[in-house]
Design a protein around this motif. Structure first.
Motif, PDB file in Angstrom:
ATOM      1  N   VAL A  46      54.611  29.126  41.035  1.00  0.00           N
ATOM      2  CA  VAL A  46      53.520  28.182  39.479  1.00  0.00           C
ATOM      3  C   VAL A  46      54.239  29.147  38.144  1.00  0.00           C
ATOM      4  O   VAL A  46      53.995  30.594  38.887  1.00  0.00           O
ATOM      5  N   ASP A  47      54.367  29.568  36.906  1.00  0.00           N
ATOM      6  CA  ASP A  47      54.340  30.179  35.890  1.00  0.00           C
ATOM      7  C   ASP A  47      52.536  30.112  35.907  1.00  0.00           C
ATOM      8  O   ASP A  47      51.817  28.925  35.081  1.00  0.00           O
ATOM      9  N   LEU A  48      52.085  31.546  35.776  1.00  0.00           N
ATOM     10  CA  LEU A  48      50.553  31.386  36.199  1.00  0.00           C
ATOM     11  C   LEU A  48      49.967  32.842  36.170  1.00  0.00           C
ATOM     12  O   LEU A  48      50.359  33.507  36.575  1.00  0.00           O
ATOM     13  N   PRO A  49      49.683  32.803  34.644  1.00  0.00           N
ATOM     14  CA  PRO A  49      49.474  34.699  33.893  1.00  0.00           C
ATOM     15  C   PRO A  49      48.211  34.479  34.504  1.00  0.00           C
ATOM     16  O   PRO A  49      47.397  33.691  35.128  1.00  0.00           O
ATOM     17  N   PRO A  56      57.612  38.428  41.574  1.00  0.00           N
ATOM     18  CA  PRO A  56      56.763  39.261  39.722  1.00  0.00           C
ATOM     19  C   PRO A  56      55.712  39.374  40.564  1.00  0.00           C
ATOM     20  O   PRO A  56      54.727  39.175  41.028  1.00  0.00           O
ATOM     21  N   ALA A  95      46.666  25.081  37.586  1.00  0.00           N
ATOM     22  CA  ALA A  95      48.569  25.052  37.561  1.00  0.00           C
ATOM     23  C   ALA A  95      48.864  24.439  38.744  1.00  0.00           C
ATOM     24  O   ALA A  95      49.648  23.708  38.259  1.00  0.00           O
ATOM     25  N   ARG A 119      52.067  27.937  47.124  1.00  0.00           N
ATOM     26  CA  ARG A 119      52.292  28.039  46.216  1.00  0.00           C
ATOM     27  C   ARG A 119      50.884  27.782  45.458  1.00  0.00           C
ATOM     28  O   ARG A 119      49.617  27.766  46.467  1.00  0.00           O
ATOM     29  N   PRO A 124      51.949  35.368  41.079  1.00  0.00           N
ATOM     30  CA  PRO A 124      51.951  34.010  41.455  1.00  0.00           C
ATOM     31  C   PRO A 124      52.888  33.719  42.040  1.00  0.00           C
ATOM     32  O   PRO A 124      54.023  34.195  42.322  1.00  0.00           O
TER      33      PRO A 124
END
Length: 315
Positions: A310-313, A247, A47, A191, A307
């Motif tokens: 970064v867009d990290l599931p 989030p 990511a 990050r 997270p």
């Protein structure tokens, strides 16, 4: 609690024994836990675009067992780019690889993964209790005997935290110190992601009599704060999550590990006749996985995932 755990003769700063000698965490229970964390490290690395240096910071690192395992499990290219940092208030023990940095505080500017496995439950806290007239008062503890008495009125800050996160009469473990510790650690990640793994509870399931206890030599013992035992209490996970902001996702360990391929499924019996040795290895792996995901045990631990940048599931 601070002195009993981290003072001059505190439980976690003595060199003659480590945490793994007294209680069993997921890290000590099975190498499959490190396998799952290694998969997360790889996902974080991807990511972030596979940076030249990837930080992997273990807060409450014990004797460096998790970082040592990760460096052995990761692909050579990735392992070579990892900056492995153990954060522990005790001095560097014998054993961890020389390339693992040993620090007393979380470093700043982390690009990568920060992980804390059963760290927050050992961040010292205060306890208050409502008396017969419904007034919140401090719980005082004799250092040598562990005998408790009710002291003066709870501080306004303690009353405020309790009203927000642990309302109602009874015994209340004030989690503000854990909130501040986790928020401070997450804030050090520029990050990547931060992962907290710990036993705890949410608002709807607060234990009316608290959870403060002790551990020594693998046994649960009274939490006498004399430095002879671990003194620990479960974590108010929802409070901790909110304190860090941004989030997040909060799931049970069994859910997270299954998503990462650790499911505890038994191998097919037919394998025993075609490959007996392979069957026994698979059976052993299934048993180790079952301990990590067991209801009423390690599987009940919480995984708190943040997270950052970064867009990290999660898993």
């Amino acid at each position: 609690m601070e002195d009993a755990l981290y003072g001059e003769k505190g439980f976690f700063v003595r060199r003659e024994s480590g945490p793994g000698d007294h209680f069993r965490t997921s890290v000590h229970a099975s190498g499959l836990f490190a396998v799952a964390i290694a998969r997360i490290v790889e996902r974080v690395d991807a990511a972030l675009g596979r940076p030249e240096r990837l930080d992997v910071v273990d807060v409450g690192a014990g004797r460096g067992e998790l970082l040592t395992a990760l460096l052995a499990l990761l692909p050579d290219d990735l392992a070579g780019r990892v900056r492995a940092v153990a954060v522990e208030r005790a001095g560097r023990p014998d054993g961890p690889a020389s390339r693992i940095e040993w620090r007393g505080e979380v470093p700043d500017g982390i690009t990568g993964l920060l992980v804390a496995t059963e760290w927050l439950d050992n961040v010292p806290l205060d306890v208050i209790e409502t008396d017969g007239d419904g007034r919140p008062r401090k719980v005082l503890v004799d250092r040598e005997t562990g005998v408790e008495t009710l002291g003066g009125a709870a501080d306004p800050a303690e009353v405020f935290w309790a009203g927000r996160w642990w309302p109602g009469p009874g015994r209340i473990e004030i989690g503000a110190t854990r909130d501040a510790a986790w928020a401070g650690a997450v804030d050090r990640v520029r990050r990547g992601a931060a992962l907290c793994v710990d036993y705890g509870h949410r608002s709807a399931e607060r234990p009316p009599f608290g959870t403060l206890t002790g551990y020594r030599d693998g046994r649960q013992v009274p939490p006498v704060p004399d430095g002879s035992c671990d003194v620990t209490a479960h974590v108010a996970m929802d409070s901790v999550a909110a304190a860090a902001g941004g989030p997040y996702r909060l799931v049970r360990q069994r859910e997270a590990l299954r998503a990462l391929g650790v499911d505890g499924a038994r191998p097919p019996l037919a394998l025993a006749s075609t490959d007996p040795a392979g069957y026994l290895r698979a059976l052993s792996t299934a048993g180790a996985a079952a301990e990590l995901i067991a209801t009423g045990g390690l599987g009940d631990h919480w995984w708190l995932w943040h997270p950052i940048g970064v867009d990290l599931p999660p898993f």
